[in-house]
Scaffold this motif. Structure first.
Motif, PDB file in Angstrom:
ATOM      1  N   SER A   1      11.163 -64.906   6.530  1.00  0.00           N
ATOM      2  CA  SER A   1       9.743 -64.658   6.257  1.00  0.00           C
ATOM      3  C   SER A   1       9.549 -63.195   5.869  1.00  0.00           C
ATOM      4  CB  SER A   1       8.890 -64.983   7.486  1.00  0.00           C
ATOM      5  OG  SER A   1       7.594 -64.419   7.330  1.00  0.00           O
ATOM      6  N   LYS A   2       9.151 -62.987   4.629  1.00  0.00           N
ATOM      7  CA  LYS A   2       8.963 -61.603   4.166  1.00  0.00           C
ATOM      8  C   LYS A   2       7.789 -60.963   4.890  1.00  0.00           C
ATOM      9  CE  LYS A   2      11.353 -62.161  -0.179  1.00  0.00           C
ATOM     10  NZ  LYS A   2      12.606 -61.446   0.036  1.00  0.00           N
ATOM     11  N   ASP A   3       6.788 -61.774   5.276  1.00  0.00           N
ATOM     12  CA  ASP A   3       5.646 -61.249   6.030  1.00  0.00           C
ATOM     13  C   ASP A   3       6.110 -60.785   7.413  1.00  0.00           C
ATOM     14  OD1 ASP A   3       2.915 -60.719   6.719  1.00  0.00           O
ATOM     15  OD2 ASP A   3       2.923 -62.599   7.847  1.00  0.00           O
TER      16      ASP A   3
ATOM     17  N   LEU B   1       5.102 -59.419  -6.463  1.00  0.00           N
ATOM     18  CA  LEU B   1       4.614 -60.555  -5.671  1.00  0.00           C
ATOM     19  C   LEU B   1       5.818 -61.295  -5.104  1.00  0.00           C
ATOM     20  CD1 LEU B   1       1.985 -62.122  -8.140  1.00  0.00           C
ATOM     21  CD2 LEU B   1       1.608 -60.367  -6.388  1.00  0.00           C
ATOM     22  N   LYS B   2       5.784 -61.567  -3.795  1.00  0.00           N
ATOM     23  CA  LYS B   2       6.920 -62.242  -3.166  1.00  0.00           C
ATOM     24  C   LYS B   2       6.443 -63.450  -2.368  1.00  0.00           C
ATOM     25  CE  LYS B   2       9.562 -57.991  -2.598  1.00  0.00           C
ATOM     26  NZ  LYS B   2      10.389 -57.156  -1.724  1.00  0.00           N
ATOM     27  N   ALA B   3       7.043 -64.602  -2.633  1.00  0.00           N
ATOM     28  CA  ALA B   3       6.815 -65.759  -1.774  1.00  0.00           C
ATOM     29  C   ALA B   3       7.347 -65.412  -0.393  1.00  0.00           C
ATOM     30  CB  ALA B   3       7.532 -66.979  -2.338  1.00  0.00           C
TER      31      ALA B   3
ATOM     32  N   GLY C   1      12.058 -66.133  -5.482  1.00  0.00           N
ATOM     33  CA  GLY C   1      10.660 -66.018  -5.087  1.00  0.00           C
ATOM     34  C   GLY C   1       9.984 -64.680  -5.319  1.00  0.00           C
ATOM     35  N   VAL C   2      10.572 -63.822  -6.162  1.00  0.00           N
ATOM     36  CA  VAL C   2       9.966 -62.503  -6.390  1.00  0.00           C
ATOM     37  C   VAL C   2       9.574 -62.365  -7.858  1.00  0.00           C
ATOM     38  CG1 VAL C   2      10.364 -60.007  -6.340  1.00  0.00           C
ATOM     39  CG2 VAL C   2      11.313 -61.464  -4.532  1.00  0.00           C
ATOM     40  N   LEU C   3       8.316 -61.969  -8.115  1.00  0.00           N
ATOM     41  CA  LEU C   3       7.871 -61.713  -9.487  1.00  0.00           C
ATOM     42  C   LEU C   3       7.485 -60.255  -9.611  1.00  0.00           C
ATOM     43  CD1 LEU C   3       5.538 -64.812 -10.151  1.00  0.00           C
ATOM     44  CD2 LEU C   3       7.952 -64.549 -10.773  1.00  0.00           C
TER      45      LEU C   3
ATOM     46  N   ILE D   1       2.213 -59.054  -1.311  1.00  0.00           N
ATOM     47  CA  ILE D   1       2.002 -58.192  -2.487  1.00  0.00           C
ATOM     48  C   ILE D   1       2.507 -56.808  -2.096  1.00  0.00           C
ATOM     49  CG2 ILE D   1       0.332 -57.208  -4.095  1.00  0.00           C
ATOM     50  CD1 ILE D   1      -1.591 -59.456  -3.296  1.00  0.00           C
ATOM     51  N   GLU D   2       3.303 -56.215  -2.962  1.00  0.00           N
ATOM     52  CA  GLU D   2       3.918 -54.935  -2.605  1.00  0.00           C
ATOM     53  C   GLU D   2       3.717 -53.889  -3.670  1.00  0.00           C
ATOM     54  OE1 GLU D   2       7.836 -56.069  -0.092  1.00  0.00           O
ATOM     55  OE2 GLU D   2       8.128 -54.656  -1.727  1.00  0.00           O
ATOM     56  N   GLU D   3       3.647 -52.669  -3.229  1.00  0.00           N
ATOM     57  CA  GLU D   3       3.706 -51.513  -4.106  1.00  0.00           C
ATOM     58  C   GLU D   3       5.098 -51.489  -4.754  1.00  0.00           C
ATOM     59  OE1 GLU D   3       3.572 -46.806  -2.843  1.00  0.00           O
ATOM     60  OE2 GLU D   3       4.241 -48.294  -1.407  1.00  0.00           O
ATOM     61  N   PHE D   4       5.180 -51.149  -6.025  1.00  0.00           N
ATOM     62  CA  PHE D   4       6.464 -51.093  -6.727  1.00  0.00           C
ATOM     63  C   PHE D   4       7.163 -49.768  -6.408  1.00  0.00           C
ATOM     64  CE2 PHE D   4       9.138 -49.997 -10.375  1.00  0.00           C
ATOM     65  CZ  PHE D   4       9.851 -51.165 -10.550  1.00  0.00           C
ATOM     66  N   LEU D   5       8.406 -49.859  -6.038  1.00  0.00           N
ATOM     67  CA  LEU D   5       9.188 -48.650  -5.741  1.00  0.00           C
ATOM     68  C   LEU D   5      10.128 -48.361  -6.895  1.00  0.00           C
ATOM     69  CD1 LEU D   5      10.177 -49.338  -2.014  1.00  0.00           C
ATOM     70  CD2 LEU D   5       8.366 -47.831  -2.854  1.00  0.00           C
ATOM     71  N   GLN D   6      10.096 -47.137  -7.380  1.00  0.00           N
ATOM     72  CA  GLN D   6      10.919 -46.737  -8.518  1.00  0.00           C
ATOM     73  C   GLN D   6      12.175 -46.061  -7.978  1.00  0.00           C
ATOM     74  OE1 GLN D   6       9.446 -47.009 -11.904  1.00  0.00           O
ATOM     75  NE2 GLN D   6      11.646 -46.990 -12.284  1.00  0.00           N
TER      76      GLN D   6
ATOM     77  N   THR E   1      16.839 -46.524  -7.372  1.00  0.00           N
ATOM     78  CA  THR E   1      18.089 -47.244  -7.570  1.00  0.00           C
ATOM     79  C   THR E   1      18.373 -48.040  -6.306  1.00  0.00           C
ATOM     80  OG1 THR E   1      18.772 -45.235  -8.682  1.00  0.00           O
ATOM     81  CG2 THR E   1      20.439 -46.920  -8.407  1.00  0.00           C
ATOM     82  N   GLU E   2      18.819 -49.294  -6.500  1.00  0.00           N
ATOM     83  CA  GLU E   2      19.052 -50.152  -5.335  1.00  0.00           C
ATOM     84  C   GLU E   2      20.464 -50.019  -4.812  1.00  0.00           C
ATOM     85  OE1 GLU E   2      16.766 -53.732  -7.329  1.00  0.00           O
ATOM     86  OE2 GLU E   2      17.382 -54.259  -5.291  1.00  0.00           O
ATOM     87  N   VAL E   3      20.613 -50.250  -3.525  1.00  0.00           N
ATOM     88  CA  VAL E   3      21.941 -50.299  -2.911  1.00  0.00           C
ATOM     89  C   VAL E   3      21.876 -51.266  -1.728  1.00  0.00           C
ATOM     90  CG1 VAL E   3      21.471 -48.241  -1.487  1.00  0.00           C
ATOM     91  CG2 VAL E   3      23.828 -48.933  -1.883  1.00  0.00           C
TER      92      VAL E   3
ATOM     93  N   TYR F   1      24.806 -56.372  -9.131  1.00  0.00           N
ATOM     94  CA  TYR F   1      24.257 -56.488 -10.496  1.00  0.00           C
ATOM     95  C   TYR F   1      23.637 -57.869 -10.622  1.00  0.00           C
ATOM     96  CZ  TYR F   1      26.697 -52.172 -11.405  1.00  0.00           C
ATOM     97  OH  TYR F   1      27.111 -50.855 -11.348  1.00  0.00           O
ATOM     98  N   LYS F   2      22.290 -57.909 -10.600  1.00  0.00           N
ATOM     99  CA  LYS F   2      21.594 -59.193 -10.444  1.00  0.00           C
ATOM    100  C   LYS F   2      21.302 -59.913 -11.756  1.00  0.00           C
ATOM    101  CE  LYS F   2      19.421 -58.913  -5.937  1.00  0.00           C
ATOM    102  NZ  LYS F   2      19.339 -57.559  -5.368  1.00  0.00           N
ATOM    103  N   ARG F   3      21.028 -59.154 -12.830  1.00  0.00           N
ATOM    104  CA  ARG F   3      20.636 -59.812 -14.086  1.00  0.00           C
ATOM    105  C   ARG F   3      21.866 -60.389 -14.784  1.00  0.00           C
ATOM    106  NH1 ARG F   3      15.739 -58.506 -16.286  1.00  0.00           N
ATOM    107  NH2 ARG F   3      14.407 -57.432 -14.788  1.00  0.00           N
TER     108      ARG F   3
ATOM    109  N   VAL G   1      13.317 -49.827   2.660  1.00  0.00           N
ATOM    110  CA  VAL G   1      13.808 -51.209   2.745  1.00  0.00           C
ATOM    111  C   VAL G   1      13.032 -52.074   1.756  1.00  0.00           C
ATOM    112  CG1 VAL G   1      14.126 -53.234   4.208  1.00  0.00           C
ATOM    113  CG2 VAL G   1      14.427 -50.939   5.181  1.00  0.00           C
ATOM    114  N   ILE G   2      13.767 -52.705   0.834  1.00  0.00           N
ATOM    115  CA  ILE G   2      13.189 -53.683  -0.091  1.00  0.00           C
ATOM    116  C   ILE G   2      13.203 -55.048   0.579  1.00  0.00           C
ATOM    117  CG2 ILE G   2      13.702 -54.966  -2.209  1.00  0.00           C
ATOM    118  CD1 ILE G   2      12.670 -52.448  -3.047  1.00  0.00           C
ATOM    119  N   GLU G   3      14.299 -55.350   1.257  1.00  0.00           N
ATOM    120  CA  GLU G   3      14.404 -56.627   1.965  1.00  0.00           C
ATOM    121  C   GLU G   3      15.497 -56.540   3.015  1.00  0.00           C
ATOM    122  OE1 GLU G   3      16.040 -59.916  -0.222  1.00  0.00           O
ATOM    123  OE2 GLU G   3      17.635 -58.708  -1.072  1.00  0.00           O
ATOM    124  N   TYR G   4      15.340 -57.396   4.033  1.00  0.00           N
ATOM    125  CA  TYR G   4      16.422 -57.640   4.985  1.00  0.00           C
ATOM    126  C   TYR G   4      17.059 -58.971   4.637  1.00  0.00           C
ATOM    127  CZ  TYR G   4      14.528 -54.404   8.608  1.00  0.00           C
ATOM    128  OH  TYR G   4      14.096 -53.330   9.340  1.00  0.00           O
TER     129      TYR G   4
END
Ligand code: AMP
Ligand code: GLY
Length: 441
Positions: free
Chosen positions: A109-111, A151-153, A161-163, A192-197, A199-201, A221-223, A289-292
């Protein structure tokens, strides 16, 4: 002493890499993988039981006298496998590597994850959680944010689930679509989240609920396409270590994120034993943290495990006995580059059942199976991500060269891979021009 009979749950490249590492342990008596893949089948024994078939897993544990269960994917954890074992007198004594249901909510649950981070002052993007009844609050929050909009489900949506949306009007529309079922029940709530600019790790830790060990970090590398183009996938490659993760950055991650997370779980009475995966954004040197995730990453595991010189099963032993602080976790300084070979068309529709030819003179590297199967005695494609290949070398450029040289030995119809894994973080191939004397005035 060969004292562990291990059941590993899952069937991806991650599980093949975990199995490969576990097989090196002098403490391993025997390994079973449920359901496994053709790669795990040559390391231990595969059992045809799905990762979410709790009764089938129980039967395997009892008939094979398993004394340690390692959970690869998130779904059985989010479904409460650990609590289900604890509640069954026949299974309650068996340690599992993976958190209880409440702990797994960090991913499920992202919430929940956002509220947890707020309670424990863990740096993360500002957010607002919205349901059907609070849609107006969602619109109002979007009005306060600059583009782009995230936006995240709330629930598990198989990584889809992330747009991330450029226009505010479209974000408001998509918010409604998610609430109306775009991602199924996972979207009954939307974060709904603020966009963070930045580099991911991906940073990984193992914890026994009290102590933790930091594992090597990795970049994913996700794409699907080179230079991060095209749709998101489960992951097309990975590199470990990540050059911007300096001792100073790592210290910030431990102080501001890892320790508060483990302390927070303890304070909330959540018995968390297993992997913790911190998806982080480095925003100008500051980790957020973007996600756990409550498991290892895939394909990050295929880059991380080859860099671990420590016995993984001994670390698991430390988790089972809650003596992780007595163990050491040693890391090989070399760089690992992992490249994933996927079926053409993935992550959209793709064909399966193509024969896979692996040339016998494949250069030095590690081959991990994911979407493969054996049909009529032959190895064939059976999924989107088919195989991954990891090479280790003293630096990114050398590891890339080795990995891509080995990749030419893997052949199947319509195979696709990215050719730029690690390129963005490799020091420039050409040495920079030496500083020349300033021009004379
Ligand atoms: P998640 O499933 O939460 O990891 O999100 C999927 C991807 O969306 C992440 O790997 C990021 O690339 C991106 N993303 C998620 N949240 C944010 C954010 N707040 N700011 C920028 N990018 C994000
Ligand atoms: N590679 C990202 C993940 O496993 O979630």
């Amino acid at each position: 002493m060969k004292n562990y009979r291990v059941l590993l749950i899952g069937s991806g490249g991650r599980e093949h890499a975990l199995a490969w590492k576990l097989a090196q342990s002098p403490q391993l008596d025997k390994l079973w993988t449920a359901p496994g893949n053709p790669g795990t089948a040559v390391i231990g024994k595969n059992v045809p039981v799905a990762a979410t078939d709790f009764e089938g897993l129980k039967t395997t544990v009892l008939t094979q006298q398993i004394n340690l269960v390692v959970v690869g994917p998130e779904e059985p954890l989010v479904n409460g496998l650990v609590d289900w074992f604890a509640a069954d007198p026949a299974l309650a004594h068996i340690p599992l590597i993976g958190p209880c249901r409440r702990g797994a909510q960090l991913e499920g649950s992202k919430d929940f994850a956002k509220q947890f981070m707020q309670r424990h002052q863990i740096p993360t993007a500002r957010h607002q959680t919205v349901t059907h009844d609070t849609l107006a609050d969602g619109d109002a929050f979007l009005d306060t944010l600059p583009a782009p909009y995230v936006l995240k489900a709330d629930g598990l949506a198989a990584g889809k689930g992330v747009l991330i949306i450029d226009s505010r009007d479209e974000a408001k529309q998509q918010l409604r679509h998610i609430l109306q079922g775009l991602f199924g029940a996972a979207g009954d709530k939307v974060v709904i989240e603020e966009f963070l600019q930045g580099t991911e790790v991906s940073v990984f830790a193992l914890t026994d609920g009290e102590h933790y060990k930091l594992l090597p970090e990795a970049k994913d590398y996700k794409r699907v396409g080179n230079h991060d183009t095209g749709p998101n996938t489960g992951g097309m490659g990975a590199v470990s270590p990540v050059p911007f993760v300096t001792p100073d950055f790592r210290e910030k991650v431990e102080q501001q994120i890892i320790r508060p997370t483990i302390r927070g779980l303890q304070q909330e009475g959540i018995d968390y034993r297993g992997f913790l995966f911190f998806g982080l954004m480095n925003v100008a040197g500051q980790p957020y943290v973007i996600e756990y995730n409550v498991r290892m990453g895939d394909p990050e595991t295929e880059a991380v495990m080859p860099r671990l010189s420590t016995d993984l099963l001994d670390l698991f032993d430390g988790i089972a006995r809650r003596t992780l602080h007595e163990k050491t976790c040693d890391i090989i300084p070399d760089t690992a580059v992992t490249v994933v070979c996927v079926s053409g068309g993935y992550p959209g529709t793709y064909a399966k059942n193509y024969p896979i030819n692996i040339l016998p003179d494949m250069p030095d590297s590690l081959l991990f199976h994911a979407g493969t199967a054996i049909r009529e005695g032959k190895l064939v494609t059976a999924g989107g991500r088919v195989l991954s290949l990891t090479a280790l070398a003293p630096n990114i450029a050398a590891a890339r060269e080795k990995a891509y040289a080995a990749l030419t030995a893997i052949q199947f119809k319509n195979s696709h891979h990215r050719t730029d894994i690690g390129l963005d973080i490799a020091p420039a191939a050409e040495p920079r021009h030496a500083m020349s004397a300033p021009p004379e005035e």
